[in-house]
Design a protein around this motif. Structure first.
Motif, PDB file in Angstrom:
ATOM      1  N   ILE A 191     113.507   3.169 -42.559  1.00 53.44           N
ATOM      2  CA  ILE A 191     112.229   3.327 -41.854  1.00 53.44           C
ATOM      3  C   ILE A 191     111.963   4.797 -41.579  1.00 53.44           C
ATOM      4  O   ILE A 191     110.846   5.299 -41.787  1.00 53.44           O
ATOM      5  CB  ILE A 191     112.232   2.516 -40.538  1.00 53.44           C
ATOM      6  N   ASP A 192     112.993   5.502 -41.147  1.00 54.46           N
ATOM      7  CA  ASP A 192     112.844   6.940 -40.871  1.00 54.46           C
ATOM      8  C   ASP A 192     112.465   7.686 -42.160  1.00 54.46           C
ATOM      9  O   ASP A 192     111.613   8.587 -42.148  1.00 54.46           O
ATOM     10  CB  ASP A 192     114.152   7.492 -40.298  1.00 54.46           C
ATOM     11  N   LYS A 193     113.081   7.313 -43.268  1.00 61.41           N
ATOM     12  CA  LYS A 193     112.779   7.960 -44.544  1.00 61.41           C
ATOM     13  C   LYS A 193     111.360   7.627 -45.008  1.00 61.41           C
ATOM     14  O   LYS A 193     110.645   8.483 -45.545  1.00 61.41           O
ATOM     15  CB  LYS A 193     113.781   7.519 -45.617  1.00 61.41           C
ATOM     16  N   LEU A 194     110.954   6.385 -44.800  1.00 58.79           N
ATOM     17  CA  LEU A 194     109.585   6.004 -45.181  1.00 58.79           C
ATOM     18  C   LEU A 194     108.556   6.805 -44.379  1.00 58.79           C
ATOM     19  O   LEU A 194     107.548   7.263 -44.916  1.00 58.79           O
ATOM     20  CB  LEU A 194     109.366   4.503 -44.960  1.00 58.79           C
ATOM     21  N   LEU A 195     108.829   6.986 -43.108  1.00 61.06           N
ATOM     22  CA  LEU A 195     107.914   7.766 -42.267  1.00 61.06           C
ATOM     23  C   LEU A 195     107.888   9.224 -42.719  1.00 61.06           C
ATOM     24  O   LEU A 195     106.836   9.882 -42.687  1.00 61.06           O
ATOM     25  CB  LEU A 195     108.344   7.676 -40.801  1.00 61.06           C
ATOM     26  N   VAL A 240     103.627   4.936 -43.751  1.00 59.04           N
ATOM     27  CA  VAL A 240     103.645   4.349 -42.410  1.00 59.04           C
ATOM     28  C   VAL A 240     103.507   2.831 -42.462  1.00 59.04           C
ATOM     29  O   VAL A 240     104.205   2.102 -41.749  1.00 59.04           O
ATOM     30  CB  VAL A 240     102.541   4.967 -41.534  1.00 59.04           C
ATOM     31  N   SER A 241     102.611   2.320 -43.300  1.00 57.22           N
ATOM     32  CA  SER A 241     102.407   0.867 -43.374  1.00 57.22           C
ATOM     33  C   SER A 241     103.675   0.157 -43.816  1.00 57.22           C
ATOM     34  O   SER A 241     104.047  -0.895 -43.267  1.00 57.22           O
ATOM     35  CB  SER A 241     101.265   0.542 -44.344  1.00 57.22           C
ATOM     36  N   GLU A 242     104.385   0.723 -44.797  1.00 50.38           N
ATOM     37  CA  GLU A 242     105.634   0.123 -45.264  1.00 50.38           C
ATOM     38  C   GLU A 242     106.690   0.168 -44.167  1.00 50.38           C
ATOM     39  O   GLU A 242     107.459  -0.791 -43.980  1.00 50.38           O
ATOM     40  CB  GLU A 242     106.147   0.867 -46.497  1.00 50.38           C
ATOM     41  N   ALA A 243     106.731   1.288 -43.441  1.00 48.77           N
ATOM     42  CA  ALA A 243     107.717   1.423 -42.364  1.00 48.77           C
ATOM     43  C   ALA A 243     107.452   0.398 -41.254  1.00 48.77           C
ATOM     44  O   ALA A 243     108.383  -0.222 -40.721  1.00 48.77           O
ATOM     45  CB  ALA A 243     107.660   2.842 -41.797  1.00 48.77           C
ATOM     46  N   GLU A 269     108.955   5.956 -33.314  1.00 52.11           N
ATOM     47  CA  GLU A 269     108.551   6.796 -34.453  1.00 52.11           C
ATOM     48  C   GLU A 269     107.340   6.191 -35.162  1.00 52.11           C
ATOM     49  O   GLU A 269     106.367   6.896 -35.495  1.00 52.11           O
ATOM     50  CB  GLU A 269     109.698   6.928 -35.459  1.00 52.11           C
ATOM     51  N   VAL A 270     107.429   4.896 -35.434  1.00 51.02           N
ATOM     52  CA  VAL A 270     106.323   4.224 -36.127  1.00 51.02           C
ATOM     53  C   VAL A 270     105.041   4.336 -35.313  1.00 51.02           C
ATOM     54  O   VAL A 270     103.955   4.582 -35.845  1.00 51.02           O
ATOM     55  CB  VAL A 270     106.681   2.740 -36.384  1.00 51.02           C
ATOM     56  N   GLU A 271     105.171   4.163 -33.999  1.00 47.16           N
ATOM     57  CA  GLU A 271     103.983   4.211 -33.136  1.00 47.16           C
ATOM     58  C   GLU A 271     103.297   5.575 -33.211  1.00 47.16           C
ATOM     59  O   GLU A 271     102.089   5.662 -33.426  1.00 47.16           O
ATOM     60  CB  GLU A 271     104.377   3.900 -31.694  1.00 47.16           C
ATOM     61  N   VAL A 272     104.072   6.649 -33.066  1.00 44.57           N
ATOM     62  CA  VAL A 272     103.449   7.973 -33.065  1.00 44.57           C
ATOM     63  C   VAL A 272     102.980   8.360 -34.472  1.00 44.57           C
ATOM     64  O   VAL A 272     101.926   8.994 -34.625  1.00 44.57           O
ATOM     65  CB  VAL A 272     104.411   9.036 -32.480  1.00 44.57           C
ATOM     66  N   CYS A 273     103.729   7.960 -35.476  1.00 47.57           N
ATOM     67  CA  CYS A 273     103.305   8.259 -36.855  1.00 47.57           C
ATOM     68  C   CYS A 273     102.036   7.501 -37.213  1.00 47.57           C
ATOM     69  O   CYS A 273     101.179   8.015 -37.946  1.00 47.57           O
ATOM     70  CB  CYS A 273     104.416   7.926 -37.852  1.00 47.57           C
TER      71      CYS A 273
END
Length: 488
Positions: free
Chosen positions: A130-134, A139-142, A165-169
Protein backbone atom coordinates in the motif's frame (compact mmCIF):
# COMPACT_ATOMS: atom_id res chain seq x y z
CA UNK A 1 -2.30 -21.97 18.00
CA UNK A 2 -3.18 -18.28 17.83
CA UNK A 3 -5.89 -17.54 15.31
CA UNK A 4 -7.35 -14.38 13.72
CA UNK A 5 -10.79 -14.75 12.33
CA UNK A 6 -11.54 -13.82 8.71
CA UNK A 7 -14.53 -11.56 8.40
CA UNK A 8 -16.14 -9.29 5.79
CA UNK A 9 -14.80 -5.90 6.87
CA UNK A 10 -16.17 -2.90 4.98
CA UNK A 11 -13.91 0.11 5.36
CA UNK A 12 -16.18 3.13 5.03
CA UNK A 13 -14.22 5.98 6.58
CA UNK A 14 -10.68 6.85 7.60
CA UNK A 15 -11.54 9.15 10.48
CA UNK A 16 -8.53 10.19 12.58
CA UNK A 17 -6.64 7.29 11.01
CA UNK A 18 -8.62 4.72 13.08
CA UNK A 19 -9.74 1.31 11.83
CA UNK A 20 -12.26 -0.94 13.55
CA UNK A 21 -10.84 -3.94 15.38
CA UNK A 22 -10.59 -7.28 13.68
CA UNK A 23 -14.03 -8.60 12.82
CA UNK A 24 -15.17 -11.98 14.13
CA UNK A 25 -15.80 -14.86 11.78
CA UNK A 26 -19.13 -14.94 10.06
CA UNK A 27 -21.82 -17.40 10.97
CA UNK A 28 -21.79 -20.75 9.26
CA UNK A 29 -24.84 -21.02 7.02
CA UNK A 30 -24.41 -24.71 6.25
CA UNK A 31 -26.01 -27.04 8.82
CA UNK A 32 -24.33 -30.22 7.56
CA UNK A 33 -22.65 -31.85 10.63
CA UNK A 34 -19.60 -32.85 8.63
CA UNK A 35 -19.17 -29.24 7.46
CA UNK A 36 -19.50 -27.94 11.01
CA UNK A 37 -16.98 -30.42 12.40
CA UNK A 38 -14.52 -29.46 9.64
CA UNK A 39 -14.93 -25.75 10.37
CA UNK A 40 -14.36 -26.35 14.08
CA UNK A 41 -11.24 -28.40 13.38
CA UNK A 42 -9.94 -25.64 11.03
CA UNK A 43 -10.49 -22.88 13.58
CA UNK A 44 -9.31 -24.71 16.70
CA UNK A 45 -6.47 -26.79 15.32
CA UNK A 46 -5.26 -26.00 11.79
CA UNK A 47 -6.81 -25.72 8.29
CA UNK A 48 -5.53 -29.15 7.20
CA UNK A 49 -7.36 -30.77 10.15
CA UNK A 50 -10.69 -30.04 8.41
CA UNK A 51 -9.93 -32.37 5.50
CA UNK A 52 -10.86 -35.59 7.33
CA UNK A 53 -14.31 -34.24 8.28
CA UNK A 54 -15.10 -32.71 4.88
CA UNK A 55 -14.23 -36.00 3.21
CA UNK A 56 -17.37 -37.37 4.97
CA UNK A 57 -19.69 -34.86 3.19
CA UNK A 58 -22.14 -36.90 1.09
CA UNK A 59 -23.08 -34.19 -1.44
CA UNK A 60 -20.27 -34.29 -4.02
CA UNK A 61 -20.59 -30.63 -5.06
CA UNK A 62 -20.60 -29.47 -1.44
CA UNK A 63 -17.71 -31.76 -0.64
CA UNK A 64 -15.67 -30.34 -3.52
CA UNK A 65 -16.46 -26.77 -2.40
CA UNK A 66 -15.25 -27.27 1.18
CA UNK A 67 -12.18 -29.29 0.33
CA UNK A 68 -11.24 -26.50 -2.09
CA UNK A 69 -11.08 -24.16 0.94
CA UNK A 70 -7.87 -25.96 1.96
CA UNK A 71 -6.49 -25.53 -1.55
CA UNK A 72 -7.29 -21.80 -1.45
CA UNK A 73 -5.66 -21.46 1.96
CA UNK A 74 -2.50 -23.30 0.89
CA UNK A 75 -2.27 -21.24 -2.32
CA UNK A 76 -2.52 -18.05 -0.25
CA UNK A 77 0.16 -19.23 2.17
CA UNK A 78 2.40 -20.26 -0.74
CA UNK A 79 2.06 -16.75 -2.21
CA UNK A 80 3.07 -15.18 1.12
CA UNK A 81 6.01 -17.50 1.61
CA UNK A 82 7.25 -16.88 -1.95
CA UNK A 83 8.16 -13.33 -0.96
CA UNK A 84 11.11 -14.67 1.06
CA UNK A 85 12.95 -15.28 -2.22
CA UNK A 86 11.85 -12.06 -3.94
CA UNK A 87 14.23 -9.12 -3.82
CA UNK A 88 12.94 -6.05 -2.03
CA UNK A 89 13.56 -4.03 -5.19
CA UNK A 90 11.29 -6.27 -7.28
CA UNK A 91 8.06 -4.47 -6.43
CA UNK A 92 5.99 -5.92 -9.31
CA UNK A 93 6.52 -9.49 -8.06
CA UNK A 94 5.89 -8.53 -4.43
CA UNK A 95 2.66 -6.82 -5.49
CA UNK A 96 1.62 -9.87 -7.48
CA UNK A 97 2.26 -12.18 -4.52
CA UNK A 98 0.32 -9.86 -2.21
CA UNK A 99 -2.69 -9.76 -4.54
CA UNK A 100 -2.61 -13.52 -5.01
CA UNK A 101 -2.72 -14.08 -1.25
CA UNK A 102 -5.54 -11.57 -0.79
CA UNK A 103 -7.56 -13.12 -3.63
CA UNK A 104 -7.16 -16.65 -2.28
CA UNK A 105 -7.93 -15.75 1.34
CA UNK A 106 -10.89 -13.55 0.32
CA UNK A 107 -12.46 -16.56 -1.36
CA UNK A 108 -12.56 -18.50 1.93
CA UNK A 109 -15.90 -19.00 3.66
CA UNK A 110 -16.52 -16.23 6.25
CA UNK A 111 -16.75 -18.82 9.04
CA UNK A 112 -13.13 -19.88 8.56
CA UNK A 113 -10.34 -18.21 10.52
CA UNK A 114 -6.69 -17.56 9.59
CA UNK A 115 -3.76 -18.40 11.88
CA UNK A 116 -2.18 -15.42 13.66
CA UNK A 117 1.21 -15.87 12.01
CA UNK A 118 -0.39 -15.86 8.55
CA UNK A 119 -2.28 -12.67 9.42
CA UNK A 120 0.92 -11.03 10.64
CA UNK A 121 2.81 -12.08 7.53
CA UNK A 122 -0.04 -10.93 5.25
CA UNK A 123 -0.47 -7.63 7.09
CA UNK A 124 3.22 -6.80 6.78
CA UNK A 125 3.29 -7.62 3.07
CA UNK A 126 0.05 -5.76 2.34
CA UNK A 127 0.85 -2.55 4.24
CA UNK A 128 4.23 -2.42 2.49
CA UNK A 129 2.54 -2.70 -0.88
CA UNK A 130 0.00 0.00 0.00
CA UNK A 131 2.83 2.37 0.87
CA UNK A 132 4.51 1.60 -2.46
CA UNK A 133 1.28 2.10 -4.38
CA UNK A 134 0.82 5.50 -2.75
CA UNK A 135 4.41 6.39 -3.63
CA UNK A 136 3.41 5.74 -7.25
CA UNK A 137 0.23 7.85 -6.83
CA UNK A 138 -1.93 4.76 -7.34
CA UNK A 139 -4.30 5.92 -4.64
CA UNK A 140 -7.41 4.04 -5.80
CA UNK A 141 -5.51 0.73 -5.87
CA UNK A 142 -4.03 1.42 -2.44
CA UNK A 143 -7.46 2.23 -0.99
CA UNK A 144 -8.95 -0.97 -2.43
CA UNK A 145 -6.05 -3.05 -1.11
CA UNK A 146 -6.43 -1.50 2.36
CA UNK A 147 -10.09 -2.43 2.45
CA UNK A 148 -9.36 -6.01 1.36
CA UNK A 149 -6.33 -6.36 3.61
CA UNK A 150 -8.25 -5.39 6.76
CA UNK A 151 -11.11 -7.67 5.73
CA UNK A 152 -8.72 -10.63 5.34
CA UNK A 153 -6.08 -10.09 8.03
CA UNK A 154 -7.92 -7.97 10.59
CA UNK A 155 -7.00 -4.61 12.12
CA UNK A 156 -3.47 -3.72 13.20
CA UNK A 157 -1.30 -0.71 13.95
CA UNK A 158 0.30 -1.14 10.53
CA UNK A 159 -3.07 -0.92 8.81
CA UNK A 160 -3.96 2.06 10.98
CA UNK A 161 -0.84 3.86 9.74
CA UNK A 162 -1.40 3.16 6.04
CA UNK A 163 -5.07 4.13 6.46
CA UNK A 164 -3.86 7.60 7.49
CA UNK A 165 -1.56 7.61 4.48
CA UNK A 166 -4.41 6.67 2.15
CA UNK A 167 -6.62 9.36 3.67
CA UNK A 168 -4.14 12.19 3.18
CA UNK A 169 -3.02 10.94 -0.23
CA UNK A 170 -6.63 10.76 -1.34
CA UNK A 171 -7.12 14.35 -0.13
CA UNK A 172 -4.04 15.44 -2.11
CA UNK A 173 -5.17 13.50 -5.19
CA UNK A 174 -8.65 15.04 -5.07
CA UNK A 175 -7.26 18.56 -4.86
CA UNK A 176 -4.76 17.82 -7.60
CA UNK A 177 -7.42 16.34 -9.85
CA UNK A 178 -9.70 19.31 -9.17
CA UNK A 179 -7.05 21.72 -10.46
CA UNK A 180 -6.24 19.49 -13.42
CA UNK A 181 -9.92 19.17 -14.32
CA UNK A 182 -10.23 22.95 -14.27
CA UNK A 183 -7.19 23.15 -16.54
CA UNK A 184 -8.72 20.54 -18.84
CA UNK A 185 -11.94 22.57 -19.11
CA UNK A 186 -9.84 25.65 -19.81
CA UNK A 187 -8.12 23.86 -22.66
CA UNK A 188 -11.47 22.83 -24.14
CA UNK A 189 -12.76 26.39 -24.51
CA UNK A 190 -13.22 27.41 -28.13
CA UNK A 191 -12.39 31.09 -27.78
CA UNK A 192 -8.66 31.53 -27.29
CA UNK A 193 -8.89 34.58 -25.01
CA UNK A 194 -11.41 32.75 -22.81
CA UNK A 195 -9.11 29.71 -22.76
CA UNK A 196 -6.13 31.73 -21.52
CA UNK A 197 -8.26 33.55 -18.95
CA UNK A 198 -9.43 30.18 -17.60
CA UNK A 199 -5.85 28.87 -17.41
CA UNK A 200 -4.78 32.02 -15.55
CA UNK A 201 -7.68 31.66 -13.09
CA UNK A 202 -6.69 28.04 -12.38
CA UNK A 203 -3.05 28.96 -11.84
CA UNK A 204 -4.14 31.76 -9.48
CA UNK A 205 -5.95 29.18 -7.29
CA UNK A 206 -2.88 27.05 -6.81
CA UNK A 207 -1.29 28.88 -3.81
CA UNK A 208 -4.44 28.56 -1.68
CA UNK A 209 -4.91 24.89 -2.57
CA UNK A 210 -1.23 24.24 -1.88
CA UNK A 211 -1.68 25.68 1.63
CA UNK A 212 -4.60 23.30 2.21
CA UNK A 213 -2.49 20.36 1.06
CA UNK A 214 0.42 21.34 3.32
CA UNK A 215 -1.92 21.65 6.29
CA UNK A 216 -3.43 18.22 5.62
CA UNK A 217 0.03 16.64 5.36
CA UNK A 218 1.24 18.25 8.61
CA UNK A 219 -1.88 17.13 10.49
CA UNK A 220 -1.80 13.56 9.18
CA UNK A 221 0.94 12.27 11.47
CA UNK A 222 2.42 10.31 8.55
CA UNK A 223 4.02 13.12 6.57
CA UNK A 224 7.39 11.36 6.37
CA UNK A 225 6.11 8.10 4.88
CA UNK A 226 7.08 7.28 1.33
CA UNK A 227 3.50 7.40 0.09
CA UNK A 228 2.60 10.81 1.54
CA UNK A 229 5.96 12.33 0.65
CA UNK A 230 5.57 11.20 -2.95
CA UNK A 231 1.99 12.45 -3.28
CA UNK A 232 2.95 15.82 -1.78
CA UNK A 233 5.86 16.19 -4.22
CA UNK A 234 3.63 15.25 -7.12
CA UNK A 235 1.12 17.91 -6.15
CA UNK A 236 3.80 20.59 -6.31
CA UNK A 237 4.19 19.79 -10.02
CA UNK A 238 0.56 20.64 -10.75
CA UNK A 239 1.21 24.33 -11.24
CA UNK A 240 4.06 23.58 -13.61
CA UNK A 241 1.88 21.14 -15.55
CA UNK A 242 -0.86 23.75 -15.96
CA UNK A 243 1.66 26.40 -16.99
CA UNK A 244 2.96 23.95 -19.59
CA UNK A 245 -0.58 23.39 -20.86
CA UNK A 246 -1.06 27.15 -21.09
CA UNK A 247 2.18 27.50 -23.03
CA UNK A 248 1.12 24.65 -25.31
CA UNK A 249 -2.13 26.50 -26.02
CA UNK A 250 -0.13 29.53 -27.18
CA UNK A 251 2.13 27.35 -29.27
CA UNK A 252 -0.83 25.57 -30.86
CA UNK A 253 -2.58 28.87 -31.59
CA UNK A 254 0.56 30.38 -33.11
CA UNK A 255 1.16 27.31 -35.25
CA UNK A 256 -2.46 27.37 -36.39
CA UNK A 257 -1.65 30.52 -38.38
CA UNK A 258 1.15 28.68 -40.12
CA UNK A 259 -1.17 25.74 -40.78
CA UNK A 260 -3.75 28.11 -42.25
CA UNK A 261 -1.14 29.57 -44.58
CA UNK A 262 -0.19 26.07 -45.68
CA UNK A 263 -3.85 25.18 -46.25
CA UNK A 264 -4.36 28.41 -48.16
CA UNK A 265 -1.42 27.60 -50.40
CA UNK A 266 -2.96 24.17 -51.14
CA UNK A 267 -6.45 25.61 -51.76
CA UNK A 268 -7.92 24.57 -55.07
CA UNK A 269 -10.33 26.67 -57.16
CA UNK A 270 -13.82 25.30 -57.50
CA UNK A 271 -14.05 22.91 -60.40
CA UNK A 272 -15.71 24.30 -63.52
CA UNK A 273 -15.30 27.95 -62.56
CA UNK A 274 -12.59 28.76 -65.11
CA UNK A 275 -13.11 31.21 -67.96
CA UNK A 276 -12.17 28.66 -70.61
CA UNK A 277 -14.46 26.41 -72.60
CA UNK A 278 -16.90 24.50 -70.37
CA UNK A 279 -15.40 26.17 -67.29
CA UNK A 280 -11.86 25.00 -67.99
CA UNK A 281 -9.05 26.91 -66.28
CA UNK A 282 -6.89 29.06 -68.46
CA UNK A 283 -3.36 30.09 -67.49
CA UNK A 284 -4.84 33.46 -66.58
CA UNK A 285 -7.34 31.82 -64.22
CA UNK A 286 -4.52 29.90 -62.56
CA UNK A 287 -2.43 33.04 -62.21
CA UNK A 288 -5.36 34.95 -60.66
CA UNK A 289 -6.00 32.05 -58.28
CA UNK A 290 -2.44 32.13 -56.95
CA UNK A 291 -2.48 35.89 -56.69
CA UNK A 292 -5.54 35.58 -54.40
CA UNK A 293 -3.72 32.91 -52.40
CA UNK A 294 -0.76 35.23 -51.92
CA UNK A 295 -3.03 38.02 -50.66
CA UNK A 296 -4.84 35.70 -48.24
CA UNK A 297 -1.54 34.42 -46.84
CA UNK A 298 -0.45 38.01 -46.24
CA UNK A 299 -3.73 38.62 -44.37
CA UNK A 300 -3.21 35.53 -42.18
CA UNK A 301 0.33 36.65 -41.37
CA UNK A 302 -1.02 40.07 -40.38
CA UNK A 303 -3.40 38.30 -37.95
CA UNK A 304 -0.44 36.44 -36.45
CA UNK A 305 1.45 39.71 -35.97
CA UNK A 306 -1.59 41.17 -34.18
CA UNK A 307 -1.77 38.04 -32.00
CA UNK A 308 1.89 38.39 -31.03
CA UNK A 309 1.41 42.07 -30.25
CA UNK A 310 -1.50 41.18 -27.93
CA UNK A 311 0.51 38.51 -26.04
CA UNK A 312 4.14 39.66 -26.40
CA UNK A 313 5.30 37.78 -23.27
CA UNK A 314 3.86 34.48 -24.46
CA UNK A 315 4.43 34.62 -28.21
CA UNK A 316 8.06 35.26 -29.10
CA UNK A 317 9.32 37.07 -32.14
CA UNK A 318 10.92 33.80 -33.21
CA UNK A 319 7.42 32.52 -33.97
CA UNK A 320 6.85 35.53 -36.20
CA UNK A 321 10.20 34.91 -37.88
CA UNK A 322 9.34 31.26 -38.53
CA UNK A 323 5.93 32.16 -39.94
CA UNK A 324 7.42 34.90 -42.09
CA UNK A 325 9.97 32.46 -43.46
CA UNK A 326 7.12 30.10 -44.31
CA UNK A 327 5.10 32.88 -45.93
CA UNK A 328 8.09 34.09 -47.93
CA UNK A 329 8.85 30.55 -49.02
CA UNK A 330 5.26 29.99 -50.18
CA UNK A 331 5.22 33.34 -51.96
CA UNK A 332 8.46 32.38 -53.67
CA UNK A 333 6.76 29.20 -54.85
CA UNK A 334 3.85 31.27 -56.15
CA UNK A 335 6.34 33.44 -58.04
CA UNK A 336 7.88 30.28 -59.43
CA UNK A 337 4.43 29.09 -60.51
CA UNK A 338 3.71 32.45 -62.16
CA UNK A 339 7.02 32.20 -64.03
CA UNK A 340 6.11 28.75 -65.24
CA UNK A 341 2.71 30.04 -66.32
CA UNK A 342 4.48 32.79 -68.25
CA UNK A 343 6.73 30.17 -69.87
CA UNK A 344 3.66 28.09 -70.70
CA UNK A 345 2.07 31.10 -72.34
CA UNK A 346 5.21 31.75 -74.30
CA UNK A 347 5.51 28.10 -75.39
CA UNK A 348 1.88 28.01 -76.49
CA UNK A 349 2.50 31.11 -78.59
CA UNK A 350 5.33 29.46 -80.53
CA UNK A 351 3.04 27.42 -82.71
CA UNK A 352 3.17 23.70 -83.48
CA UNK A 353 5.97 21.45 -82.25
CA UNK A 354 8.12 19.20 -84.40
CA UNK A 355 8.91 15.68 -83.20
CA UNK A 356 11.37 14.78 -81.91
CA UNK A 357 11.62 18.15 -80.29
CA UNK A 358 15.45 18.22 -80.22
CA UNK A 359 17.75 17.16 -83.03
CA UNK A 360 21.50 17.28 -83.67
CA UNK A 361 24.46 15.18 -84.67
CA UNK A 362 24.51 13.68 -81.18
CA UNK A 363 21.89 11.37 -82.73
CA UNK A 364 23.26 10.92 -86.24
CA UNK A 365 21.57 8.97 -88.99
CA UNK A 366 23.48 5.66 -89.09
CA UNK A 367 23.15 5.56 -92.90
CA UNK A 368 25.02 8.85 -93.47
CA UNK A 369 28.74 8.85 -94.12
CA UNK A 370 31.29 10.73 -92.05
CA UNK A 371 31.65 13.50 -94.66
CA UNK A 372 27.96 13.81 -95.34
CA UNK A 373 26.84 13.11 -91.78
CA UNK A 374 23.35 14.25 -90.84
CA UNK A 375 21.09 13.89 -87.86
CA UNK A 376 17.95 11.91 -87.66
CA UNK A 377 15.04 14.12 -88.74
CA UNK A 378 12.34 15.97 -86.85
CA UNK A 379 9.11 15.54 -88.81
CA UNK A 380 6.11 17.79 -89.21
CA UNK A 381 2.89 17.78 -91.25
CA UNK A 382 -0.47 19.50 -91.41
CA UNK A 383 -3.76 19.40 -93.28
CA UNK A 384 -6.43 21.98 -94.05
CA UNK A 385 -3.97 24.84 -94.14
CA UNK A 386 -5.72 28.16 -94.71
CA UNK A 387 -2.87 30.54 -93.93
CA UNK A 388 0.75 30.58 -92.91
CA UNK A 389 1.49 28.24 -90.03
CA UNK A 390 4.26 28.36 -87.46
CA UNK A 391 6.41 25.67 -85.92
CA UNK A 392 9.26 25.38 -83.46
CA UNK A 393 11.86 22.92 -82.31
CA UNK A 394 15.18 22.62 -80.50
CA UNK A 395 18.63 21.95 -81.90
CA UNK A 396 21.89 20.93 -80.22
CA UNK A 397 25.03 22.15 -81.98
CA UNK A 398 28.32 22.05 -80.04
CA UNK A 399 30.26 25.32 -79.70
CA UNK A 400 32.66 25.89 -82.60
CA UNK A 401 30.84 23.51 -84.94
CA UNK A 402 29.62 24.93 -88.26
CA UNK A 403 26.65 22.59 -88.60
CA UNK A 404 23.74 23.53 -90.82
CA UNK A 405 20.01 23.33 -90.11
CA UNK A 406 17.89 22.39 -93.14
CA UNK A 407 14.10 22.27 -93.49
CA UNK A 408 12.90 20.17 -96.41
CA UNK A 409 9.32 20.08 -97.75
CA UNK A 410 7.67 17.71 -100.19
CA UNK A 411 6.46 20.68 -102.24
CA UNK A 412 7.74 24.14 -103.05
CA UNK A 413 6.10 26.19 -100.31
CA UNK A 414 8.15 29.02 -98.95
CA UNK A 415 9.88 28.51 -95.61
CA UNK A 416 11.31 31.19 -93.38
CA UNK A 417 13.43 30.46 -90.27
CA UNK A 418 13.92 32.78 -87.29
CA UNK A 419 15.94 32.70 -84.11
CA UNK A 420 13.12 33.81 -81.82
CA UNK A 421 9.41 33.30 -81.30
CA UNK A 422 7.40 35.06 -84.02
CA UNK A 423 4.16 34.88 -82.00
CA UNK A 424 2.31 33.40 -84.97
CA UNK A 425 4.02 35.84 -87.33
CA UNK A 426 2.94 38.98 -85.48
CA UNK A 427 6.52 39.86 -84.50
CA UNK A 428 8.11 39.30 -87.92
CA UNK A 429 7.27 42.69 -89.35
CA UNK A 430 6.78 44.42 -85.98
CA UNK A 431 10.28 43.60 -84.79
CA UNK A 432 11.87 43.22 -88.20
CA UNK A 433 12.91 39.64 -87.57
CA UNK A 434 15.55 38.37 -89.96
CA UNK A 435 14.93 35.27 -92.07
CA UNK A 436 17.95 33.02 -91.46
CA UNK A 437 17.51 30.91 -94.61
CA UNK A 438 20.52 31.09 -96.97
CA UNK A 439 18.56 31.43 -100.21
CA UNK A 440 21.65 31.31 -102.43
CA UNK A 441 22.35 27.83 -101.04
CA UNK A 442 18.76 26.62 -101.34
CA UNK A 443 18.48 23.34 -103.22
CA UNK A 444 15.07 22.30 -104.48
CA UNK A 445 12.63 22.29 -101.58
CA UNK A 446 15.40 22.32 -98.97
CA UNK A 447 15.74 25.56 -97.03
CA UNK A 448 19.15 25.75 -95.26
CA UNK A 449 20.35 27.82 -92.31
CA UNK A 450 24.11 27.70 -92.63
CA UNK A 451 26.30 27.80 -89.54
CA UNK A 452 23.16 27.45 -87.43
CA UNK A 453 25.12 27.31 -84.20
CA UNK A 454 26.15 30.91 -84.74
CA UNK A 455 23.00 32.29 -86.40
CA UNK A 456 20.63 30.85 -83.79
CA UNK A 457 20.88 32.85 -80.56
CA UNK A 458 19.49 29.98 -78.44
CA UNK A 459 18.89 26.26 -78.72
CA UNK A 460 15.48 26.94 -80.32
CA UNK A 461 14.51 27.59 -83.93
CA UNK A 462 11.21 28.94 -85.22
CA UNK A 463 9.95 28.61 -88.77
CA UNK A 464 7.04 29.67 -90.95
CA UNK A 465 5.36 27.48 -93.56
CA UNK A 466 3.57 29.74 -96.04
CA UNK A 467 0.36 28.70 -97.78
CA UNK A 468 0.88 26.67 -100.93
CA UNK A 469 -1.21 25.35 -103.78
CA UNK A 470 -2.70 22.61 -101.63
CA UNK A 471 -4.05 22.63 -98.08
CA UNK A 472 -1.73 19.86 -96.87
CA UNK A 473 2.01 19.68 -96.39
CA UNK A 474 4.72 17.66 -94.67
CA UNK A 475 8.45 17.83 -94.22
CA UNK A 476 11.40 17.33 -91.95
CA UNK A 477 14.17 19.22 -90.18
CA UNK A 478 17.74 17.87 -90.26
CA UNK A 479 21.14 18.98 -88.96
CA UNK A 480 23.99 18.45 -91.45
CA UNK A 481 27.68 18.32 -90.77
CA UNK A 482 27.87 20.43 -93.97
CA UNK A 483 24.84 20.92 -96.19
CA UNK A 484 26.93 22.69 -98.82
CA UNK A 485 29.27 19.70 -99.17
CA UNK A 486 26.36 17.30 -99.32
CA UNK A 487 24.45 19.33 -101.91
CA UNK A 488 27.37 19.53 -104.36
Amino acid sequence: MKIRKVGIFLLSVFAAGLIASCATGGKLSDSDPAVKRGVTAWNTREPQAAIAYWEEIEDSAKKKKWLNMVNLYEAGVKALESTDSIKASNEPKLLQACNTALNKFSALDPALELPEDICDMGSELTTGRIDKLLAQERVSEAKKMLKTGVSVYGSSKEFDTVAKEVEVCETIANKKNSLLNQAKKAGEKENFDDKIAAFDATIAKYPAVESEVNAAVQASGVKDTAGVSSCARAFKKVRQDIVIQRSAAFREEAYSYRDRMGEEFARQPEEGTGTGKNGAFTVYDIRNHYQSIGKNMDDIFAELEAFQAKYPKDVGLDVIAEAKAQKDDLNAKISQINKEIAVKEEIESRGKTVMPLMIGLFNADPNSTADNQKSRPAKFSATKQTKSEYWWGMVSIPAGKMNDLVITLKDNRTVRVFNQNTHSGKDIEKKGLQDLVSKQNKVGNSWPVLNAGKNLTSDKYFFEIQKGKTDSYSGEVVVYNSFVVRSR
